[in-house]
Design a protein around this motif. Sequence first.
Motif, PDB file in Angstrom:
ATOM      1  N   ARG A 237      24.460  32.727 -14.891  1.00 53.09           N
ATOM      2  CA  ARG A 237      25.047  33.533 -14.309  1.00 53.09           C
ATOM      3  C   ARG A 237      24.979  33.537 -12.691  1.00 53.09           C
ATOM      4  O   ARG A 237      23.586  33.306 -12.052  1.00 53.09           O
ATOM      5  N   GLU A 238      26.003  33.961 -11.812  1.00 53.47           N
ATOM      6  CA  GLU A 238      25.968  34.042 -10.685  1.00 53.47           C
ATOM      7  C   GLU A 238      24.724  35.128 -10.334  1.00 53.47           C
ATOM      8  O   GLU A 238      25.011  36.360 -10.990  1.00 53.47           O
ATOM      9  N   GLY A 239      23.946  35.104  -9.475  1.00 52.12           N
ATOM     10  CA  GLY A 239      22.990  36.142  -9.138  1.00 52.12           C
ATOM     11  C   GLY A 239      21.836  35.972  -9.838  1.00 52.12           C
ATOM     12  O   GLY A 239      20.791  37.068  -9.616  1.00 52.12           O
ATOM     13  N   LEU A 240      21.613  35.237 -10.835  1.00 51.87           N
ATOM     14  CA  LEU A 240      20.190  35.222 -11.728  1.00 51.87           C
ATOM     15  C   LEU A 240      19.499  34.084 -11.102  1.00 51.87           C
ATOM     16  O   LEU A 240      18.392  34.112 -11.989  1.00 51.87           O
ATOM     17  N   THR A 241      19.721  33.173 -10.194  1.00 51.65           N
ATOM     18  CA  THR A 241      18.876  31.982  -9.966  1.00 51.65           C
ATOM     19  C   THR A 241      18.628  32.175  -8.593  1.00 51.65           C
ATOM     20  O   THR A 241      19.290  32.020  -7.470  1.00 51.65           O
ATOM     21  N   GLY A 242      17.289  32.729  -8.351  1.00 54.76           N
ATOM     22  CA  GLY A 242      16.641  32.948  -7.097  1.00 54.76           C
ATOM     23  C   GLY A 242      17.405  34.080  -6.321  1.00 54.76           C
ATOM     24  O   GLY A 242      17.215  34.141  -5.070  1.00 54.76           O
ATOM     25  N   PRO A 243      17.568  35.209  -6.859  1.00 53.26           N
ATOM     26  CA  PRO A 243      18.262  36.446  -6.134  1.00 53.26           C
ATOM     27  C   PRO A 243      17.242  37.085  -5.220  1.00 53.26           C
ATOM     28  O   PRO A 243      15.888  37.223  -5.928  1.00 53.26           O
ATOM     29  N   PRO A 244      17.441  37.937  -4.218  1.00 54.28           N
ATOM     30  CA  PRO A 244      16.312  38.536  -3.648  1.00 54.28           C
ATOM     31  C   PRO A 244      15.840  39.911  -4.778  1.00 54.28           C
ATOM     32  O   PRO A 244      16.689  40.552  -5.290  1.00 54.28           O
ATOM     33  N   LEU A 245      14.504  40.105  -4.550  1.00 58.52           N
ATOM     34  CA  LEU A 245      13.944  41.007  -5.646  1.00 58.52           C
ATOM     35  C   LEU A 245      14.516  42.440  -5.081  1.00 58.52           C
ATOM     36  O   LEU A 245      15.067  43.179  -6.092  1.00 58.52           O
ATOM     37  N   ALA A 246      14.830  42.743  -3.817  1.00 60.58           N
ATOM     38  CA  ALA A 246      15.244  43.847  -3.526  1.00 60.58           C
ATOM     39  C   ALA A 246      16.705  43.962  -3.968  1.00 60.58           C
ATOM     40  O   ALA A 246      17.019  45.387  -4.274  1.00 60.58           O
ATOM     41  N   THR A 247      17.487  43.120  -4.004  1.00 55.47           N
ATOM     42  CA  THR A 247      18.764  43.209  -4.625  1.00 55.47           C
ATOM     43  C   THR A 247      18.807  43.863  -6.031  1.00 55.47           C
ATOM     44  O   THR A 247      19.448  44.777  -6.490  1.00 55.47           O
ATOM     45  N   LEU A 248      18.149  43.164  -6.936  1.00 58.29           N
ATOM     46  CA  LEU A 248      18.079  43.509  -8.175  1.00 58.29           C
ATOM     47  C   LEU A 248      17.381  45.034  -8.230  1.00 58.29           C
ATOM     48  O   LEU A 248      17.785  45.487  -9.430  1.00 58.29           O
TER      49      LEU A 248
ATOM     50  N   ASN B  78       3.674  42.464  -5.497  1.00 59.69           N
ATOM     51  CA  ASN B  78       2.985  41.252  -5.239  1.00 59.69           C
ATOM     52  C   ASN B  78       3.615  40.620  -3.915  1.00 59.69           C
ATOM     53  O   ASN B  78       2.733  39.727  -3.268  1.00 59.69           O
ATOM     54  N   ALA B  79       4.863  40.783  -3.524  1.00 61.07           N
ATOM     55  CA  ALA B  79       5.408  40.419  -2.645  1.00 61.07           C
ATOM     56  C   ALA B  79       4.747  40.876  -1.289  1.00 61.07           C
ATOM     57  O   ALA B  79       4.416  40.162  -0.257  1.00 61.07           O
ATOM     58  N   LEU B  80       4.318  42.147  -1.156  1.00 57.68           N
ATOM     59  CA  LEU B  80       3.803  42.921  -0.319  1.00 57.68           C
ATOM     60  C   LEU B  80       2.281  42.463  -0.079  1.00 57.68           C
ATOM     61  O   LEU B  80       1.900  42.243   1.052  1.00 57.68           O
ATOM     62  N   ARG B  81       1.497  42.053  -1.369  1.00 56.05           N
ATOM     63  CA  ARG B  81       0.326  41.226  -0.996  1.00 56.05           C
ATOM     64  C   ARG B  81       0.360  40.177  -0.501  1.00 56.05           C
ATOM     65  O   ARG B  81      -0.476  39.607   0.242  1.00 56.05           O
ATOM     66  N   ALA B  82       1.495  39.484  -0.332  1.00 53.24           N
ATOM     67  CA  ALA B  82       1.681  38.212   0.084  1.00 53.24           C
ATOM     68  C   ALA B  82       1.999  38.226   1.466  1.00 53.24           C
ATOM     69  O   ALA B  82       2.559  37.212   2.220  1.00 53.24           O
ATOM     70  N   GLY B  83       2.213  39.557   1.908  1.00 54.61           N
ATOM     71  CA  GLY B  83       2.501  39.721   3.218  1.00 54.61           C
ATOM     72  C   GLY B  83       3.887  39.979   3.684  1.00 54.61           C
ATOM     73  O   GLY B  83       4.315  39.798   4.897  1.00 54.61           O
ATOM     74  N   ASN B  84       4.644  40.046   2.576  1.00 52.56           N
ATOM     75  CA  ASN B  84       6.217  40.350   2.799  1.00 52.56           C
ATOM     76  C   ASN B  84       6.364  41.732   3.021  1.00 52.56           C
ATOM     77  O   ASN B  84       6.971  42.472   2.022  1.00 52.56           O
ATOM     78  N   GLU B  85       6.662  42.270   4.095  1.00 50.06           N
ATOM     79  CA  GLU B  85       6.788  43.864   4.575  1.00 50.06           C
ATOM     80  C   GLU B  85       8.112  44.092   4.122  1.00 50.06           C
ATOM     81  O   GLU B  85       8.528  45.373   3.763  1.00 50.06           O
ATOM     82  N   GLU B  86       8.978  43.249   3.938  1.00 52.17           N
ATOM     83  CA  GLU B  86      10.700  43.714   3.414  1.00 52.17           C
ATOM     84  C   GLU B  86      10.607  44.308   2.279  1.00 52.17           C
ATOM     85  O   GLU B  86      11.451  44.756   1.715  1.00 52.17           O
ATOM     86  N   ALA B  87       9.280  44.172   1.409  1.00 47.40           N
ATOM     87  CA  ALA B  87       9.510  44.525   0.230  1.00 47.40           C
ATOM     88  C   ALA B  87       9.034  46.135  -0.029  1.00 47.40           C
ATOM     89  O   ALA B  87       9.321  46.578  -0.983  1.00 47.40           O
ATOM     90  N   ARG B  88       8.702  46.672   1.348  1.00 51.12           N
ATOM     91  CA  ARG B  88       8.315  47.841   1.094  1.00 51.12           C
ATOM     92  C   ARG B  88       9.265  48.974   1.145  1.00 51.12           C
ATOM     93  O   ARG B  88       9.296  49.838   0.530  1.00 51.12           O
ATOM     94  N   ALA B  89      10.466  48.800   1.926  1.00 55.33           N
ATOM     95  CA  ALA B  89      11.654  49.845   1.809  1.00 55.33           C
ATOM     96  C   ALA B  89      12.182  49.897   0.459  1.00 55.33           C
ATOM     97  O   ALA B  89      12.324  50.859   0.071  1.00 55.33           O
ATOM     98  N   PRO B  90      12.663  48.908  -0.203  1.00 51.29           N
ATOM     99  CA  PRO B  90      12.879  49.313  -1.550  1.00 51.29           C
ATOM    100  C   PRO B  90      12.112  49.830  -2.587  1.00 51.29           C
ATOM    101  O   PRO B  90      12.645  50.733  -3.379  1.00 51.29           O
ATOM    102  N   LEU B  91      10.908  49.589  -2.430  1.00 56.14           N
ATOM    103  CA  LEU B  91       9.856  50.523  -3.196  1.00 56.14           C
ATOM    104  C   LEU B  91      10.063  51.855  -2.905  1.00 56.14           C
ATOM    105  O   LEU B  91       9.986  52.623  -3.817  1.00 56.14           O
TER     106      LEU B  91
END
Length: 355
Positions: free
Chosen positions: A273-284, A319-332
Amino acid sequence: MIGSHPLVSRIRAWAQELGFSQIGVTGVDLSSAESGLAQWLAQGFHGDMHYMAAHGTRRARPAELVPGTVSVITARMDYLPRATSDDWQAIEFERLQRPGEAIVSLYARGRDYHKVLRSRLQKLADRIGEDVGTFGHRVFTDSAPVLEAELASRSGQGWRGKHTLVLDREAGSMFFLGEIYVDMALPHSEPVSAHCGSCSACIDVCPTQAIVAPQRLDARRCISYLTIEHAGSIPVELRPAMGNRIYGCDDCQLICPWNKFARKSTLPDFDAREGLTGPPLATLFAWSEDEFLRFTEGSPIRRIGHERWLRNIAVALGNALRAGNEEARAPLLARREHASALVREHVAWALEARP
């Protein structure tokens, strides 16, 4: 011989028309599997799947589950999406290296397999009925106390791999299984020999070391179990190993050498389905409950509900934050005051993450 039996030959042809890749037949005496099942349950490896223990030995006794059953017809259906590329295993492993990307198990990117297989198994049973007249039967697709892998291996669908899944030399393990319990005596298929040899790739690759021994899975550690079957808090010590897997885990199948022979489905039902292969975590993670229900209609994902969906994604964002992906903070931060205590707990854990 099963191959020369007229009715079985016709069943095989009808099954192929319905999208099944192989048909097998076995009997109902699974007594030799009972001790292994009892030991697995006694060790608590089934976790929260209480239905496993509740049905006890009925799982290994088809004639008790459906009185009158004499034979079991097993069916196999390939599920790789039709557009799958030849290097699909490498592509899926690469997704694990992109922490901001959500990973949904391959089998769950299309239509709910329960619906697809159950409908087509019933159509196959109807065709048999048209041929032989009224007969006792019941169809199953991961929907009752049935030892699916045991029945499949006994009926020649493949052998039990060290990851406990059924493997076939010409199709790997990327397929679904279904059964028709029948009250007719049919010739049995010949089982096939095992071909894992000394390979332990599936055991070695498991992120949580859930495969504790060949053919022995501790479901309590399995990411598929944790993200789908488990309803409560995910054990803190296992969360980092989940990475960006939010629904299921394919690692033991991705690494398996036999899956270079995995076949694509012939059906559009299992196309992603569209949107289920590699979507951004923040979107979901931003989906409201209504959006979750709308976007997962007819999907196996819907069965876990919105709360568990958010729980799983919160872990992945942590886990994304742990990997240094700061963009994960806002949705959390946006879900920090969520109404569910379960979601809040996992969000709080995620926000404590440090690279």
